[in-house]
Design an enzyme around this catalytic site. Structure first.
Site, PDB file in Angstrom:
ATOM      1  N   GLN A  18       0.870  -1.061  -0.240  1.00 10.19           N
ATOM      2  CA  GLN A  18       0.107  -0.001   0.071  1.00 10.19           C
ATOM      3  C   GLN A  18       0.768   1.392   0.080  1.00 10.19           C
ATOM      4  O   GLN A  18       0.454   2.206   0.628  1.00 10.19           O
ATOM      5  CB  GLN A  18      -0.877  -0.259   1.030  1.00 10.19           C
ATOM      6  CG  GLN A  18      -1.902  -1.323   1.110  1.00 10.19           C
ATOM      7  CD  GLN A  18      -3.008  -1.084   2.266  1.00 10.19           C
ATOM      8  OE1 GLN A  18      -2.541  -0.602   3.470  1.00 10.19           O
ATOM      9  NE2 GLN A  18      -4.016  -1.673   2.027  1.00 10.19           N
ATOM     10  N   PHE A  19       1.948   1.367  -1.017  1.00 11.89           N
ATOM     11  CA  PHE A  19       2.863   2.319  -0.784  1.00 11.89           C
ATOM     12  C   PHE A  19       2.232   3.672  -1.158  1.00 11.89           C
ATOM     13  O   PHE A  19       2.621   4.692  -0.942  1.00 11.89           O
ATOM     14  CB  PHE A  19       3.980   2.207  -1.899  1.00 11.89           C
ATOM     15  CG  PHE A  19       3.711   2.440  -3.209  1.00 11.89           C
ATOM     16  CD1 PHE A  19       4.365   3.430  -3.706  1.00 11.89           C
ATOM     17  CD2 PHE A  19       2.957   1.490  -4.176  1.00 11.89           C
ATOM     18  CE1 PHE A  19       4.001   3.893  -4.876  1.00 11.89           C
ATOM     19  CE2 PHE A  19       2.798   1.880  -5.495  1.00 11.89           C
ATOM     20  CZ  PHE A  19       3.527   2.788  -5.869  1.00 11.89           C
ATOM     21  N   THR A  20       1.341   3.638  -2.081  1.00  7.55           N
ATOM     22  CA  THR A  20       0.241   4.968  -2.384  1.00  7.55           C
ATOM     23  C   THR A  20      -0.302   5.615  -1.119  1.00  7.55           C
ATOM     24  O   THR A  20      -0.821   6.519  -1.241  1.00  7.55           O
ATOM     25  CB  THR A  20      -0.626   4.685  -3.677  1.00  7.55           C
ATOM     26  OG1 THR A  20      -1.329   3.548  -3.089  1.00  7.55           O
ATOM     27  CG2 THR A  20       0.161   4.363  -4.872  1.00  7.55           C
TER      28      THR A  20
END
Length: 95
Positions: A18-20
């Site tokens: 979930q890097f965004t």
């Protein structure tokens, strides 16, 4: 029961990138400038998945989704346990 590891009980691991979601707010707007660039994040996440599979010793027990895709995830938890992994900020983004 926290006396055994997920490997010890034969459980599965679900990895979801979930890097965004790494953002800060600027007024009423979301600023994603501190997020890792997508190509670098994809590579790092792939290395992480590979490492977890090796460490677990049974790659079939380690699941992940498609990086950067919209996913509907349905699971039955015996937990839950969520771990957030922070990566050092690149020197170019430090103030």
């Amino acid at each position: 029961n926290w006396r055994q590891s997920v490997k010890g009980v034969g459980g599965e691991v679900l990895l979801v990138s979930q890097f965004t979601l790494y953002y800060r707010t600027k007024g009423s707007n979301l600023d994603f400038s501190k997020s890792m660039p997508p190509d670098a994040a994809r590579e790092m996440y792939g290395r992480f998945v590979d490492k977890v599979k090796v460490e677990y010793g049974d790659p079939e027990k380690v699941k992940d989704g498609k990086f950067g895709a919209m996913m509907d995830v349905s699971i039955v938890n015996d937990g839950p346990v969520t771990m957030q992994v922070e990566w050092p900020e690149p020197p170019s983004q430090r103030k």
